[in-house]
Design an enzyme around this catalytic site. Sequence first.
Site, PDB file in Angstrom:
ATOM      1  N   ARG A   1       0.804  -1.196  -0.055  1.00 16.64           N
ATOM      2  CA  ARG A   1       0.107   0.076   0.034  1.00 16.64           C
ATOM      3  C   ARG A   1       0.913   1.397   0.031  1.00 16.64           C
ATOM      4  O   ARG A   1       2.285   0.965   0.251  1.00 16.64           O
ATOM      5  CB  ARG A   1      -0.866   0.139   1.278  1.00 16.64           C
ATOM      6  CG  ARG A   1      -0.804  -0.800   2.481  1.00 16.64           C
ATOM      7  CD  ARG A   1       0.347  -0.013   3.231  1.00 16.64           C
ATOM      8  NE  ARG A   1       0.102   1.263   3.288  1.00 16.64           N
ATOM      9  CZ  ARG A   1       1.109   2.394   3.606  1.00 16.64           C
ATOM     10  NH1 ARG A   1       2.203   2.019   3.803  1.00 16.64           N
ATOM     11  NH2 ARG A   1       0.852   3.556   3.722  1.00 16.64           N
ATOM     12  N   GLY A   2       0.162   2.468  -0.100  1.00 16.88           N
ATOM     13  CA  GLY A   2       0.931   3.741  -0.250  1.00 16.88           C
ATOM     14  C   GLY A   2       0.813   3.954  -1.799  1.00 16.88           C
ATOM     15  O   GLY A   2       1.444   2.928  -2.514  1.00 16.88           O
TER      16      GLY A   2
ATOM     17  N   ARG B   1      -7.644  -0.761  -6.507  1.00 17.39           N
ATOM     18  CA  ARG B   1      -7.984   0.482  -5.770  1.00 17.39           C
ATOM     19  C   ARG B   1      -8.156   1.679  -6.600  1.00 17.39           C
ATOM     20  O   ARG B   1      -6.929   1.903  -7.449  1.00 17.39           O
ATOM     21  CB  ARG B   1      -6.702   0.595  -4.839  1.00 17.39           C
ATOM     22  CG  ARG B   1      -6.634  -0.620  -3.757  1.00 17.39           C
ATOM     23  CD  ARG B   1      -5.754  -0.352  -2.473  1.00 17.39           C
ATOM     24  NE  ARG B   1      -6.133   0.632  -1.535  1.00 17.39           N
ATOM     25  CZ  ARG B   1      -5.675   1.113  -0.721  1.00 17.39           C
ATOM     26  NH1 ARG B   1      -4.124   0.953  -0.687  1.00 17.39           N
ATOM     27  NH2 ARG B   1      -6.205   1.898   0.239  1.00 17.39           N
TER      28      ARG B   1
ATOM     29  N   ASP C   1      -2.356  10.623  -2.397  1.00 15.88           N
ATOM     30  CA  ASP C   1      -2.698   9.571  -3.392  1.00 15.88           C
ATOM     31  C   ASP C   1      -2.950   9.877  -4.614  1.00 15.88           C
ATOM     32  O   ASP C   1      -2.889   9.337  -5.677  1.00 15.88           O
ATOM     33  CB  ASP C   1      -3.801   8.683  -2.811  1.00 15.88           C
ATOM     34  CG  ASP C   1      -3.217   7.510  -1.814  1.00 15.88           C
ATOM     35  OD1 ASP C   1      -3.026   7.912  -0.649  1.00 15.88           O
ATOM     36  OD2 ASP C   1      -3.106   6.484  -2.198  1.00 15.88           O
TER      37      ASP C   1
ATOM     38  N   LYS D   1      -4.948   9.652   2.870  1.00 13.60           N
ATOM     39  CA  LYS D   1      -5.633   9.073   3.910  1.00 13.60           C
ATOM     40  C   LYS D   1      -6.821   9.696   4.640  1.00 13.60           C
ATOM     41  O   LYS D   1      -6.675  10.803   4.999  1.00 13.60           O
ATOM     42  CB  LYS D   1      -4.661   8.371   4.816  1.00 13.60           C
ATOM     43  CG  LYS D   1      -5.011   7.532   6.031  1.00 13.60           C
ATOM     44  CD  LYS D   1      -6.066   6.212   5.503  1.00 13.60           C
ATOM     45  CE  LYS D   1      -5.218   5.347   4.310  1.00 13.60           C
ATOM     46  NZ  LYS D   1      -6.109   4.596   3.726  1.00 13.60           N
TER      47      LYS D   1
HETATM   48  O1  MRU Z   1      -4.603   2.913   2.202  1.00  9.56           O
HETATM   49  P1  MRU Z   1      -3.020   3.280   2.057  1.00  9.56           P
HETATM   50  O2  MRU Z   1      -2.385   2.880   3.139  1.00  9.56           O
HETATM   51  O3  MRU Z   1      -2.633   2.891   0.658  1.00  9.56           O
HETATM   52  O4  MRU Z   1      -2.867   4.747   2.138  1.00  9.56           O
HETATM   53  C1  MRU Z   1      -1.825   5.496   1.864  1.00  9.56           C
HETATM   54  C2  MRU Z   1      -1.888   6.973   2.377  1.00  9.56           C
HETATM   55  O5  MRU Z   1      -2.694   7.605   2.454  1.00  9.56           O
HETATM   56  C3  MRU Z   1      -0.555   7.809   2.095  1.00  9.56           C
HETATM   57  O6  MRU Z   1      -0.342   8.962   2.725  1.00  9.56           O
HETATM   58  C4  MRU Z   1      -0.315   8.190   0.351  1.00  9.56           C
HETATM   59  O7  MRU Z   1      -0.530   6.788  -0.376  1.00  9.56           O
HETATM   60  C5  MRU Z   1       0.862   8.496   0.046  1.00  9.56           C
HETATM   61  S1  MRU Z   1       2.521   7.259   0.338  1.00  9.56           S
HETATM   62  C6  MRU Z   1       3.645   8.233   0.028  1.00  9.56           C
END
Ligand code: MRU
Length: 345
Positions: free
Chosen positions: A47-48, A90, A236, A247
């Site tokens: 994730r990220g 996603r 994202d 997030k």
């Molecule tokens: O649901 P996730 O864990 O994939 O969400 C991640 C985030 O919201 C991060 O802040 C974002 O992807 C930036 S990662 C450098």
Amino acid sequence: MLDLAPVRWKEGKVSILDQRELPFSVKRIDCAKVEEVAEAIRTLAVRGAPAIGIAAGYAVALAAKNCASSGSNDCHAELLRAGELIKSTRPTARNLFWAVDKVLKATESFTAPADIAKAALAVADGILADEVERDSRLSKFGSEVLMDGYSVLTHCNTGELATGGMGSALGVLKHAWASGKKIHVYATETRPLLQGARLTTLELANAGIPATLLVDSAVGYLMQKGLVNAAIVGADRILSDGSTANKIGTYAIAVLAKEHGIPFYVAAPLSTFDLERSEIPIELRSPDEVRGFRSERTALATIEAWNPAFDITPPRLITGIITESGVLRPPYRASIARAFQGYSD
Ligand code: MRU
């Protein structure tokens, strides 16, 4: 030091660090099929936004490799199918769509399956190498906005686990610390999946950065007590006007920062920007993630629950957007357009 590389190409497979198990167990999943990579993305084993992009690029390379070794003469249809599957996992992270399209485009001019597979893997490797490079550049720019002695709030996980490099927002904090600034980090736990509690505190401990974990709802009180000098988060997807999806809980942090006169920064590579869309699709995840954690129930199964994974912070609340081409300032339409002048990927 733990090896936290979120995604790797290893012996013809996509090797993914299973982040669902962290911080107590370090396990990798070796994906031999595109469907397995899709499942790893969907279930947040990886994730990220940038790390999802890296996994997506390697997923298409995996489809190409598997097609070439199956003896098929036409792998383009197979790659398109793999790309669609990955894109369905996603909806919010821009990098996922960007990476799939980038690998597909690079294979278009080839017909021999072995050539397609070779080109796909080269581009997927390039996406990973690029993210590492982007992170170190943006981290350096970002650390300049943080003063020695600052206490900085961050949300979710934006470090190596989320990007494959040193991180975006967390990369900025790591760079500031490594360059001798005595910062203190406040990390939100990040309900419901606890990326902050499980992942960010692990990375901060590895880097030796002093940190305090707090529940998401303690942010207002923390700011009211004057304990935060700046907030910095990842993204994202960022639109051409600077609207930023990140997030869930990010918007509330930005509003609170404004109320308390605290600068609020977003850190993200240009691969997270989407200059074509005017709206951001927000992922709604299973209500079960709100009604409990892992197999532990914290609410009755019959209770209705709402679980948006992201929210959108309007540009008026953002002090600066830290990228690999510098810190962009309002008005964002102009500064973002300038950052993309002469940029190609
Ligand atoms: O649901 P996730 O864990 O994939 O969400 C991640 C985030 O919201 C991060 O802040 C974002 O992807 C930036 S990662 C450098």
